[in-house]
Design an enzyme around this catalytic site. Structure first.
Site, short mmCIF file in Angstrom:
data_model
loop_
_atom_site.label_atom_id
_atom_site.label_comp_id
_atom_site.label_asym_id
_atom_site.label_seq_id
_atom_site.Cartn_x
_atom_site.Cartn_y
_atom_site.Cartn_z
N GLN A 106 38.38 97.82 84.23
CA GLN A 106 38.94 96.86 85.08
C GLN A 106 40.48 96.86 85.00
OE1 GLN A 106 37.23 92.96 84.33
NE2 GLN A 106 37.34 93.49 82.10
N ALA A 133 43.68 100.09 87.53
CA ALA A 133 44.91 100.72 88.66
C ALA A 133 45.62 101.64 88.19
CB ALA A 133 45.70 99.36 88.68
N CYS A 154 33.65 103.34 74.95
CA CYS A 154 34.40 103.70 73.35
C CYS A 154 34.92 102.40 73.08
CB CYS A 154 35.49 104.66 73.79
SG CYS A 154 36.89 104.35 72.45
N TYR A 172 49.68 88.38 69.30
CA TYR A 172 50.10 89.20 70.51
C TYR A 172 51.19 89.64 70.72
CZ TYR A 172 49.46 90.99 75.41
OH TYR A 172 49.47 91.53 76.49
N1 LIG Z 1 47.61 91.24 82.52
C1 LIG Z 1 48.82 90.98 81.87
O1 LIG Z 1 49.28 89.88 82.37
C2 LIG Z 1 49.39 91.77 80.95
C3 LIG Z 1 50.82 91.90 80.77
C4 LIG Z 1 51.17 92.90 79.96
C5 LIG Z 1 50.54 93.70 79.22
N2 LIG Z 1 49.27 93.59 79.41
C6 LIG Z 1 48.31 94.60 78.68
O2 LIG Z 1 47.56 95.37 79.56
C7 LIG Z 1 46.53 95.90 79.04
C8 LIG Z 1 45.30 95.98 79.82
O3 LIG Z 1 45.04 94.52 79.98
P1 LIG Z 1 44.56 93.96 81.38
O4 LIG Z 1 45.55 93.03 81.83
O5 LIG Z 1 44.11 95.06 82.44
O6 LIG Z 1 43.24 92.96 80.96
P2 LIG Z 1 41.67 93.16 81.22
O7 LIG Z 1 41.14 92.23 80.33
O8 LIG Z 1 41.45 93.38 82.71
O9 LIG Z 1 41.45 94.69 80.54
C9 LIG Z 1 41.64 94.91 79.26
C10 LIG Z 1 40.14 95.83 79.21
O10 LIG Z 1 40.24 96.18 77.67
C11 LIG Z 1 38.98 96.29 77.29
N3 LIG Z 1 38.55 96.02 75.89
C12 LIG Z 1 38.66 94.92 75.03
N4 LIG Z 1 38.64 95.24 73.86
C13 LIG Z 1 38.39 96.52 73.57
C14 LIG Z 1 37.93 97.59 72.91
N5 LIG Z 1 37.77 96.91 71.33
N6 LIG Z 1 37.62 98.74 72.92
C15 LIG Z 1 37.70 99.23 74.31
N7 LIG Z 1 37.96 98.44 75.18
C16 LIG Z 1 38.29 96.98 75.01
C17 LIG Z 1 38.27 95.25 78.13
O11 LIG Z 1 36.69 95.24 78.11
C18 LIG Z 1 38.78 95.18 79.45
O12 LIG Z 1 38.13 95.86 80.43
C19 LIG Z 1 46.41 95.15 77.66
O13 LIG Z 1 46.74 96.16 76.53
C20 LIG Z 1 47.09 94.05 77.91
O14 LIG Z 1 47.57 93.45 76.66
C21 LIG Z 1 48.45 92.69 80.42
#
Ligand SMILES: NC(=O)c1ccc[n+]([C@@H]2O[C@H](COP(=O)([O-])OP(=O)(O)OC[C@H]3O[C@@H](n4cnc5c(N)ncnc54)[C@H](O)[C@@H]3O)[C@@H](O)[C@H]2O)c1
Length: 297
Positions: free
Chosen positions: A15, A20, A63, A154
């Site tokens: 997700q 995306a 994974c 973080y």
């Molecule tokens: N959304 C934001 O505002 C934002 C901003 C900057 C960076 N990020 C980074 O983007 C990346 C993706 O996050 P997102 O925003 O899509 O959030 P999200 O929660 O939608 O997606 C993160 C995914 O990582 C998976 N995940 C968590 N622990 C895991 C593990 N041990 N092994 C495998 N998968 C695991 C979750 O199940 C989830 O599907 C992250 O690294 C996050 O730190 C997000």
């Protein structure tokens, strides 16, 4: 990199941003292996993207990036299933700090290191690999200052991801191994990771300032990074701002400060070259340049 027919693995892509990113890669003609610890949502996404781009183009493999055996199986099974070698590996899986600082560090930096070490060995041309690209999902939190004690892990982890990218993302390393390393540094995007953000006033302030982006908006910068930017690049993604590369000038800046510190020490006996004195130094340089230009022209 032209991603047409290339094979990409994205961790944490059931997700959110990872999904995306997968859409953008698929649109550009790549094959994508989704992976996540959450197989229920992951398989749903695989079916959805398979319908849209073709079932042979996308697959899901469960994974947990905390588990080294899972990482190895992900890579090996992916190559078997698609019948080709992996070209792009995206370290994207992540959590926020709310489950505790240790888990946050384990997933957001330690697992990124673990995957990167493994993937580099597989892709490294000097070890028989054929080169490739590693893209790390860092964050604006990996560049800016931390906002609260609760979220310290973080910020530390994401700074680590940016540092890792810049350490490996050099022209020399690329020549030696054929592996490019880049990272994306988005501000807030509307995904599951920010669901409980309202509990944290410091974060809320950041959200108010920059707004919240859609995952698709971030993914547009991701594909530009992959297809048009160079190794070591850290691309910042902010709402309503064209993406930009955040160049690391710390080496040059250190040389300027070192020169200033020496000058102020020998001229005025200054023992610590504080930020206030640094401003005086910069102002003096500015005036000197101005005067020189005035004399010359
Ligand atoms: N959304 C934001 O505002 C934002 C901003 C900057 C960076 N990020 C980074 O983007 C990346 C993706 O996050 P997102 O925003 O899509 O959030 P999200 O929660 O939608 O997606 C993160 C995914 O990582 C998976 N995940 C968590 N622990 C895991 C593990 N041990 N092994 C495998 N998968 C695991 C979750 O199940 C989830 O599907 C992250 O690294 C996050 O730190 C997000």
């Amino acid at each position: 990199m032209n991603v047409q027919d290339k094979l990409a693995i994205i961790t944490g892509s059931a997700q959110g941003l990872g999904k995306a990113f997968a859409v953008e890669l698929l649109k550009a003609g790549a094959y994508v292996c989704l992976s996540d610890v959450n197989s229920e949502i992951g398989e749903k996404s695989m079916n959805e993207l398979g319908e849209r781009f073709g079932k042979e183009k996308v697959f899901f493999i469960k994974c947990d990036v905390l588990n080294k055996d899972d990482i190895v199986s992900l890579y090996e099974d992916c190559e078997k299933i698609f019948g080709k070698t992996v070209d792009i590996f995206c370290n994207n899986a992540g959590i926020n700090h709310t489950p505790g600082w240790k888990l946050c560090m384990d997933i957001d930096i330690m697992a990124v290191m673990e995957c990167t070490e493994y993937v580099l060995d597989k892709m490294d041309m000097s070890k028989g690999g054929k080169g490739g690209l590693i893209v790390n999902t860092a964050s604006l939190a990996g560049i800016g200052p931390g906002v609260s004690r609760e979220a310290a892990s973080y910020f530390v982890a994401k700074h680590g991801v940016v540092a890792l990218t810049r350490t490996l993302g050099t022209d020399n390393y690329l020549r030696e191994t054929g592996v490019k390393v880049q990272c994306i540094c988005p501000a807030f995007a509307q995904t599951a990771i920010i669901q409980n953000i309202d509990q944290y006033s410091a974060f809320s302030a950041v959200v108010k300032k920059f707004g919240v982006m859609t995952p698709e908006y971030v993914a547009d910068a991701f594909i530009k990074l992959v297809t048009r930017c160079k190794t070591g690049d850290a691309i910042v993604v902010l709402n309503d701002v064209p993406p930009f590369i955040y160049q690391d000038y710390s080496r040059e800046w250190t040389m300027v400060l070192a020169a200033g510190a020496k000058l102020f020490n020998s001229a005025f006996g200054v023992e610590i070259f504080t930020p206030r004195l640094q401003m005086v130094f910069l102002l003096a340089i500015f005036l000197a340049v101005h005067l020189l230009l005035y004399i010359i022209f």
